[in-house]
Design an enzyme around this catalytic site. Sequence first.
Site, PDB file in Angstrom:
ATOM      1  N   ASN A 134       0.805  -1.239   0.000  1.00  0.00           N
ATOM      2  CA  ASN A 134       0.000   0.000   0.000  1.00  0.00           C
ATOM      3  C   ASN A 134       0.833   1.282   0.000  1.00  0.00           C
ATOM      4  OD1 ASN A 134       0.722  -0.667   2.642  1.00  0.00           O
ATOM      5  ND2 ASN A 134      -0.970   0.494   3.506  1.00  0.00           N
TER       6      ASN A 134
ATOM      7  N   GLY B 293       2.381  -5.381   7.318  1.00  0.00           N
ATOM      8  CA  GLY B 293       1.385  -6.143   6.564  1.00  0.00           C
ATOM      9  C   GLY B 293       0.206  -6.485   7.444  1.00  0.00           C
ATOM     10  N   SER B 294      -0.428  -7.612   7.148  1.00  0.00           N
ATOM     11  CA  SER B 294      -1.644  -7.971   7.879  1.00  0.00           C
ATOM     12  C   SER B 294      -1.297  -8.551   9.253  1.00  0.00           C
ATOM     13  CB  SER B 294      -2.423  -9.012   7.082  1.00  0.00           C
ATOM     14  OG  SER B 294      -1.664 -10.190   6.969  1.00  0.00           O
TER      15      SER B 294
ATOM     16  N   GLY C  51       1.623 -11.085  10.311  1.00  0.00           N
ATOM     17  CA  GLY C  51       2.458 -10.536  11.384  1.00  0.00           C
ATOM     18  C   GLY C  51       2.645 -11.537  12.515  1.00  0.00           C
TER      19      GLY C  51
ATOM     20  N   GLU D 266       4.544  -3.851  11.983  1.00  0.00           N
ATOM     21  CA  GLU D 266       3.498  -2.837  11.849  1.00  0.00           C
ATOM     22  C   GLU D 266       2.341  -3.520  11.155  1.00  0.00           C
ATOM     23  OE1 GLU D 266       3.274  -0.038  13.156  1.00  0.00           O
ATOM     24  OE2 GLU D 266       5.344   0.431  13.699  1.00  0.00           O
TER      25      GLU D 266
ATOM     26  N   CYS E 200      -2.980   2.007   6.587  1.00  0.00           N
ATOM     27  CA  CYS E 200      -3.151   1.431   7.926  1.00  0.00           C
ATOM     28  C   CYS E 200      -3.646   2.499   8.897  1.00  0.00           C
ATOM     29  CB  CYS E 200      -1.875   0.791   8.406  1.00  0.00           C
ATOM     30  SG  CYS E 200      -0.444   1.810   8.166  1.00  0.00           S
TER      31      CYS E 200
ATOM     32  N   GLU F 246     -10.273  -5.058  10.255  1.00  0.00           N
ATOM     33  CA  GLU F 246      -9.704  -4.172   9.241  1.00  0.00           C
ATOM     34  C   GLU F 246     -10.188  -4.616   7.855  1.00  0.00           C
ATOM     35  OE1 GLU F 246      -5.422  -4.206   8.151  1.00  0.00           O
ATOM     36  OE2 GLU F 246      -5.501  -2.070   8.549  1.00  0.00           O
TER      37      GLU F 246
ATOM     38  N   GLU G  46       9.079   2.956  14.163  1.00  0.00           N
ATOM     39  CA  GLU G  46       9.740   3.222  12.889  1.00  0.00           C
ATOM     40  C   GLU G  46       9.827   4.734  12.716  1.00  0.00           C
ATOM     41  OE1 GLU G  46       9.486   0.146   9.935  1.00  0.00           O
ATOM     42  OE2 GLU G  46       7.346   0.036  10.342  1.00  0.00           O
TER      43      GLU G  46
HETATM   44  O1  TXE Z   1      -0.914  -8.814   3.408  1.00  0.00           O
HETATM   45  P1  TXE Z   1       0.186  -9.818   3.896  1.00  0.00           P
HETATM   46  P2  TXE Z   1      -1.695  -8.766   1.994  1.00  0.00           P
HETATM   47  C1  TXE Z   1      -3.879  -5.952   5.514  1.00  0.00           C
HETATM   48  C2  TXE Z   1      -5.136  -5.486   4.817  1.00  0.00           C
HETATM   49  C3  TXE Z   1      -5.167  -6.344   3.584  1.00  0.00           C
HETATM   50  C4  TXE Z   1      -4.616  -7.647   4.111  1.00  0.00           C
HETATM   51  C5  TXE Z   1      -4.010  -8.575   3.114  1.00  0.00           C
HETATM   52  O2  TXE Z   1      -6.248  -5.759   5.630  1.00  0.00           O
HETATM   53  O3  TXE Z   1      -6.450  -6.510   3.082  1.00  0.00           O
HETATM   54  O4  TXE Z   1      -3.624  -7.251   5.027  1.00  0.00           O
HETATM   55  O5  TXE Z   1      -2.967  -7.938   2.398  1.00  0.00           O
HETATM   56  C6  TXE Z   1       4.472 -11.131   2.909  1.00  0.00           C
HETATM   57  N1  TXE Z   1       6.117 -15.278   5.454  1.00  0.00           N
HETATM   58  N2  TXE Z   1      -2.749  -5.098   5.244  1.00  0.00           N
HETATM   59  O6  TXE Z   1      -2.098 -10.145   1.586  1.00  0.00           O
HETATM   60  O7  TXE Z   1      -0.108 -11.193   3.407  1.00  0.00           O
HETATM   61  C7  TXE Z   1       3.774 -10.699   1.648  1.00  0.00           C
HETATM   62  O8  TXE Z   1       4.338 -11.317   0.509  1.00  0.00           O
HETATM   63  C8  TXE Z   1       6.749 -14.126   5.210  1.00  0.00           C
HETATM   64  C9  TXE Z   1      -2.568  -4.031   6.147  1.00  0.00           C
HETATM   65  O9  TXE Z   1      -0.897  -8.044   1.030  1.00  0.00           O
HETATM   66  O10 TXE Z   1       0.376  -9.611   5.354  1.00  0.00           O
HETATM   67  C10 TXE Z   1       3.966  -9.203   1.700  1.00  0.00           C
HETATM   68  O11 TXE Z   1       5.277  -8.873   1.267  1.00  0.00           O
HETATM   69  N3  TXE Z   1       6.172 -13.100   4.532  1.00  0.00           N
HETATM   70  C11 TXE Z   1      -1.205  -3.449   6.074  1.00  0.00           C
HETATM   71  C12 TXE Z   1       3.817  -8.902   3.203  1.00  0.00           C
HETATM   72  O12 TXE Z   1       4.076 -10.159   3.853  1.00  0.00           O
HETATM   73  C13 TXE Z   1       4.927 -13.283   4.085  1.00  0.00           C
HETATM   74  C14 TXE Z   1      -0.641  -3.302   4.709  1.00  0.00           C
HETATM   75  C15 TXE Z   1       2.422  -8.423   3.593  1.00  0.00           C
HETATM   76  O13 TXE Z   1       1.482  -9.342   3.096  1.00  0.00           O
HETATM   77  C16 TXE Z   1       4.228 -14.480   4.316  1.00  0.00           C
HETATM   78  C17 TXE Z   1      -0.912  -4.449   3.881  1.00  0.00           C
HETATM   79  C18 TXE Z   1       4.875 -15.509   5.027  1.00  0.00           C
HETATM   80  N4  TXE Z   1       4.300 -16.679   5.299  1.00  0.00           N
HETATM   81  C19 TXE Z   1      -1.952  -5.274   4.155  1.00  0.00           C
HETATM   82  N5  TXE Z   1       3.001 -14.359   3.752  1.00  0.00           N
HETATM   83  C20 TXE Z   1      -1.129  -2.151   6.855  1.00  0.00           C
HETATM   84  N6  TXE Z   1      -1.794  -2.097   7.991  1.00  0.00           N
HETATM   85  O14 TXE Z   1      -0.460  -1.225   6.455  1.00  0.00           O
HETATM   86  C21 TXE Z   1       2.928 -13.126   3.194  1.00  0.00           C
HETATM   87  N7  TXE Z   1       4.099 -12.473   3.376  1.00  0.00           N
END
Ligand code: TXE
Length: 475
Positions: A146, A222-223, A227, A244, A278, A377, A456
């Site tokens: 994002n 990320g999510s 996380g 985060e 976020c 979320e 951060e």
């Molecule tokens: O997130 P992911 P996604 C939230 C938001 C969104 C949802 C899904 O609700 O709809 O998450 O988004 C990497 N081991 N946010 O699928 O999966 C992945 O490749 C290691 C909120 O994009 O959490 C990416 O680089 N890494 C958030 C990163 O993790 C892994 C911003 C984030 O992906 C992994 C984005 C694994 N097993 C999404 N699986 C915010 N709050 O800013 C995935 N990844």
Amino acid sequence: MKRNLVGGEWVAGDGHENRNPSDISDVVGIYAHADVQTTEAAIVAAQRAQGDWAHATVQRRFDALDFIGSELLRRKDELGALLSREEGKTLPEGIAEVARAGYIFKFHAHQAIAPQGELASSVRPGIQVEVTREPVGVIGIIAPWNFPMAIPAWKIAPALAHGNSVVFKPAEAVPGCAWALAEIISRSGLPAGVFNLAMGSGTVVGQTLLNDSRVSAISFTGSATTGRNVARAAAHRMVPVQLEMGGKNPMVVLDDADLELAVECAIQSAFYSTGQRCTAASRIIVTRGVYARFRDRLVDRARELRVGHALAADTQIGPVVDARQLDQDLRYIDIGKSEGASLACGGERLVKDTDGYFFSPAVFVDCNNRMRIAREEIFGPIAALIPAADYEEALSIANDTPFGLSSGICTTSLRHAKHFQRHAQAGMVMVNAPTAGVDYHVPFGGTKGSSLGGREQGTLAKDFYTKVKTTYVCA
Ligand code: TXE
């Protein structure tokens, strides 16, 4: 095909097409996915390069980071257009994000040369105590889609400034921005291997970074679900982790608020960047005296927002990032309706001249804080309006969430503003301002389920990217 950067070499891999969410017939580029071997090679290269980089002069670190920052600023229009084409935020938002990434690198260039450490007199005679900072080692950086320039920048820049090496894994949806950033970094004068790019899936590249004992720390955005996985893997290996994650950010509007300002704050917080921030406000909590007037004005303004192609001059809200996120947004519209919330506007897929993931900004009214649309979320342009009897109830609703990233209030009462500042359970508080939109030179992060492991940005970023050493010198 754009390749990965490993030990200073561009390395091929399986090609994956990336498409423009405003127009899915537009192929942004083809990007190599790293496999386990390529990711491990990047980790080995980072480990080999780290020792020398740890002892490089701070002038060298400053010069590299300043070079990257200057080029981002010089090319902000071009790279901003790439960002908007790839991620879907509007062109002004894309350009502003690239500029912000540039300033982040420049800020951390100065952090590299800032005096570090402390001297203390010992409580014992004849001893001087020195507190110094050292790099952590190889940092695994896992980023979301994002903010495809700003978030990588605010992780990579402090990591490099403090003498660490990096393996950067961007989100699958935004390899174009990641590659463009890596290409600039590759010409910045860093020794080969100090910075490595490994594009690809979370389960392959991300998981390899999490599991490899040569990776000394992980910074993730990320999510919450991913996380939690990241935290588990880091705990298993006993390495530092910085997370985060999401938000369910509240914006409180009191009876005494400047109504137009409050509506504008809500519109910006909930819908700009297509609600995919976020720090977006997805719960608007409004006290009874102003509820009806605020609701009507907010719905009118939401209906006026122009949704369209991210690169079109009159677009205010770009498309949703991809088909999966669009499905998620549509699913939450059904969930909201089935829970008894009333959909006052939006919430539909829109058909435009180009085939993109367009979605009309949605306002649910007369919600309560127990509904799933008020607890989970969604990450789309969907706001839930929640009535509250008075300030005290509004504050209690605002804090009744597992998250704690950003929390806002619109009021002309200094007493309530200051009380809210002290009692909001969030890492960032906004008074008469949108919940999203933060500066690059001060700490960013949340409390409760939103963040873990150190702030951060700003000067506090160094706490994660350095280890503290205390030396006793008896002379
Ligand atoms: O997130 P992911 P996604 C939230 C938001 C969104 C949802 C899904 O609700 O709809 O998450 O988004 C990497 N081991 N946010 O699928 O999966 C992945 O490749 C290691 C909120 O994009 O959490 C990416 O680089 N890494 C958030 C990163 O993790 C892994 C911003 C984030 O992906 C992994 C984005 C694994 N097993 C999404 N699986 C915010 N709050 O800013 C995935 N990844």
